[in-house]
Design a protein around this motif. Structure first.
Motif, mmCIF file in Angstrom:
data_model
loop_
_atom_site.group_PDB
_atom_site.id
_atom_site.type_symbol
_atom_site.label_atom_id
_atom_site.label_comp_id
_atom_site.label_asym_id
_atom_site.label_seq_id
_atom_site.Cartn_x
_atom_site.Cartn_y
_atom_site.Cartn_z
ATOM 1 N N THR A 12 39.535 27.857 44.729
ATOM 2 C CA THR A 12 39.243 28.075 46.142
ATOM 3 C C THR A 12 39.965 26.981 46.926
ATOM 4 O OG1 THR A 12 37.229 26.746 45.986
ATOM 5 C CG2 THR A 12 36.989 29.125 45.696
ATOM 6 N N ASN A 13 40.021 27.136 48.227
ATOM 7 C CA ASN A 13 40.711 26.141 49.060
ATOM 8 C C ASN A 13 40.145 24.748 48.814
ATOM 9 O OD1 ASN A 13 42.363 28.013 50.314
ATOM 10 N ND2 ASN A 13 40.956 28.339 52.012
ATOM 11 N N ASP A 39 45.985 32.038 50.574
ATOM 12 C CA ASP A 39 46.365 32.843 51.729
ATOM 13 C C ASP A 39 45.574 34.149 51.656
ATOM 14 O OD1 ASP A 39 47.535 34.426 53.682
ATOM 15 O OD2 ASP A 39 49.556 33.696 53.256
ATOM 16 N N GLN A 40 44.573 34.257 52.475
ATOM 17 C CA GLN A 40 43.669 35.409 52.447
ATOM 18 C C GLN A 40 44.389 36.720 52.760
ATOM 19 O OE1 GLN A 40 40.654 35.049 51.308
ATOM 20 N NE2 GLN A 40 40.668 32.828 51.303
ATOM 21 N N SER A 41 45.515 36.654 53.463
ATOM 22 C CA SER A 41 46.200 37.887 53.859
ATOM 23 C C SER A 41 47.034 38.486 52.731
ATOM 24 C CB SER A 41 47.108 37.615 55.060
ATOM 25 O OG SER A 41 48.177 36.768 54.679
ATOM 26 N N SER A 44 43.468 40.917 48.227
ATOM 27 C CA SER A 44 42.034 41.081 48.447
ATOM 28 C C SER A 44 41.248 40.193 47.482
ATOM 29 C CB SER A 44 41.637 42.538 48.237
ATOM 30 O OG SER A 44 41.736 42.867 46.859
ATOM 31 N N THR A 45 39.989 40.003 47.755
ATOM 32 C CA THR A 45 39.123 39.226 46.867
ATOM 33 C C THR A 45 39.082 39.853 45.483
ATOM 34 O OG1 THR A 45 37.781 38.558 48.755
ATOM 35 C CG2 THR A 45 36.790 38.295 46.576
ATOM 36 N N ARG A 48 42.165 38.767 43.555
ATOM 37 C CA ARG A 48 42.090 37.365 43.132
ATOM 38 C C ARG A 48 41.130 37.170 41.977
ATOM 39 N NH1 ARG A 48 42.073 36.733 48.627
ATOM 40 N NH2 ARG A 48 39.902 36.125 48.659
#
Length: 71
Positions: A12-13, A39-41, A44-45, A48
């Motif tokens: 995670t960040n 980079d969330q864009s 999708s979760t 990841r």
């Protein structure tokens, strides 16, 4: 897998500072300082969650295709 020690990386960040050690008689330790930015864009979760990362230390001899050995 006695020559390896690993810990699961929480991807995670943020900044992660960890040390992973392996070996009884002769100990080897690897120190990691990692900065993670997700980079969330880009995905999708669900995408990841398909990946798992580990920090690892190896204490032993590794053969490089039988040509050379490294410690």
């Amino acid at each position: 897998m006695d020559n390896y020690s690993s810990i699961l990386l929480n991807a995670t960040n943020g900044t992660i500072v960890e040390e992973v050690c392996n070996g009884n008689t002769t100990k080897i330790c690897c120190q990691f300082i990692i900065k993670i930015t997700v980079d969330q864009s880009l995905s999708s979760t669900a995408d990841r969650s398909k990946y798992t990362y580990h920090l690892a230390a190896f204490n032993g001899v590794r053969s490089f295709s039988g040509i050379r050995d490294g410690e």
